[in-house]
Design an enzyme around this catalytic site. Structure first.
Site, PDB file in Angstrom:
ATOM      1  N   SER A 137      40.860  46.053  37.879  1.00 47.74           N
ATOM      2  CA  SER A 137      41.557  44.933  37.907  1.00 47.74           C
ATOM      3  C   SER A 137      40.789  43.537  37.735  1.00 47.74           C
ATOM      4  O   SER A 137      39.554  43.901  38.216  1.00 47.74           O
ATOM      5  CB  SER A 137      42.718  44.972  39.056  1.00 47.74           C
ATOM      6  OG  SER A 137      43.063  43.229  39.092  1.00 47.74           O
ATOM      7  N   TYR A 150      43.559  44.134  47.841  1.00 48.00           N
ATOM      8  CA  TYR A 150      43.417  44.944  46.641  1.00 48.00           C
ATOM      9  C   TYR A 150      42.308  44.824  45.831  1.00 48.00           C
ATOM     10  O   TYR A 150      41.899  45.728  45.184  1.00 48.00           O
ATOM     11  CB  TYR A 150      44.827  44.289  45.765  1.00 48.00           C
ATOM     12  CG  TYR A 150      44.982  45.061  44.394  1.00 48.00           C
ATOM     13  CD1 TYR A 150      45.610  46.201  44.394  1.00 48.00           C
ATOM     14  CD2 TYR A 150      44.601  44.421  43.497  1.00 48.00           C
ATOM     15  CE1 TYR A 150      45.960  46.907  43.025  1.00 48.00           C
ATOM     16  CE2 TYR A 150      44.736  45.018  41.988  1.00 48.00           C
ATOM     17  CZ  TYR A 150      45.367  46.217  41.947  1.00 48.00           C
ATOM     18  OH  TYR A 150      45.512  46.788  40.778  1.00 48.00           O
TER      19      TYR A 150
END
Length: 224
Positions: A137, A150
């Site tokens: 990501s 995250y």
């Protein structure tokens, strides 16, 4: 020779889109996701004897063994896609308030599980000169408020991928940032309305297929 792949998080989003594409190309697949009903729906849709579906949590060592045994039964893997991932605490909290127990569980799912599964299937990957795709990501490298937990797990996964690539010259390792996708995970983070404006996961599949087909050097890549 028939190609073999193992895809985690295969019941929705990018995992499902890639599963569909590989079935169309004649691959033999082992797929997994936590939801039994959702995975059953995928196998019913695909209607392919080439697909072995095993529901379970990749953070569970016993489930990872089942997946590795299934991969071994195929004769080893040409491709492992570590796509299953958790978002963590929602609404996304600042790091000052992040529940540590939640963060521990998130690292277990997003970092430890992909490494452990890779370890379990690595002998077959070496033999077949296979590849690993770890879904990353932009939160791994950018400072987005609320995305610290995250993002930290994805940064850790990036570095594990980086070192694995250096240590395993016969296995291609790519850590791929797919960009924003219209998925349930993004909706859980930013809301369904905002998530609906992101590209569909199917748009990322050609990038992964191109990686497998052209086999560039290991490294971090971003789909754009």
């Amino acid at each position: 020779m028939t190609k073999n792949a193992l895809i985690t998080g295969a019941s929705r989003g990018l995992g499902l889109a890639l599963t569909r594409a590989l079935v169309e190309e004649g691959w033999r697949l082992v797929i997994t996701a936590r939801g039994v009903a959702a995975l059953d729906q995928v196998t019913a849709e695909l209607g392919s004897a080439q697909v072995t579906a095993l529901a379970g949590d990749v953070a569970d060592a016993g489930h990872r063994k089942l997946l590795a045994d299934a991969a071994h039964g195929l004769g080893g893997l040409d491709l492992l896609v570590n796509n299953a991932s958790g978002l963590g605490t929602t609404p996304l909290p600042p790091l000052a308030d992040y529940p540590i127990d939640d963060l521990t569980g998130l690292f277990a799912t997003n970092v430890i599980a992909p490494l452990a599964l890779t370890q379990a299937v690595l002998p077959g990957l070496r033999e077949r000169r296979g590849a690993v795709v770890n879904i990353s990501s932009d939160a791994a490298i950018e400072a987005y408020e609320g995305w610290g937990g995250y993002g930290a797990t994805k940064a850790a996964l990036d570095q594990l991928s980086n070192v694995l690539a250096a240590e395993e010259p016969d296995v291609a390792v790519w850590w791929l940032d797919p960009g924003e996708m219209n998925t349930a995970m993004l909706a859980g983070a930013v809301g369904p309305k905002e998530a609906s404006g992101a590209p569909d996961p199917e748009s990322v599949v050609p990038t992964i297929l191109r990686l497998v087909r052209e086999r560039p050097g290991s490294g971090r890549l971003a789909h754009r």
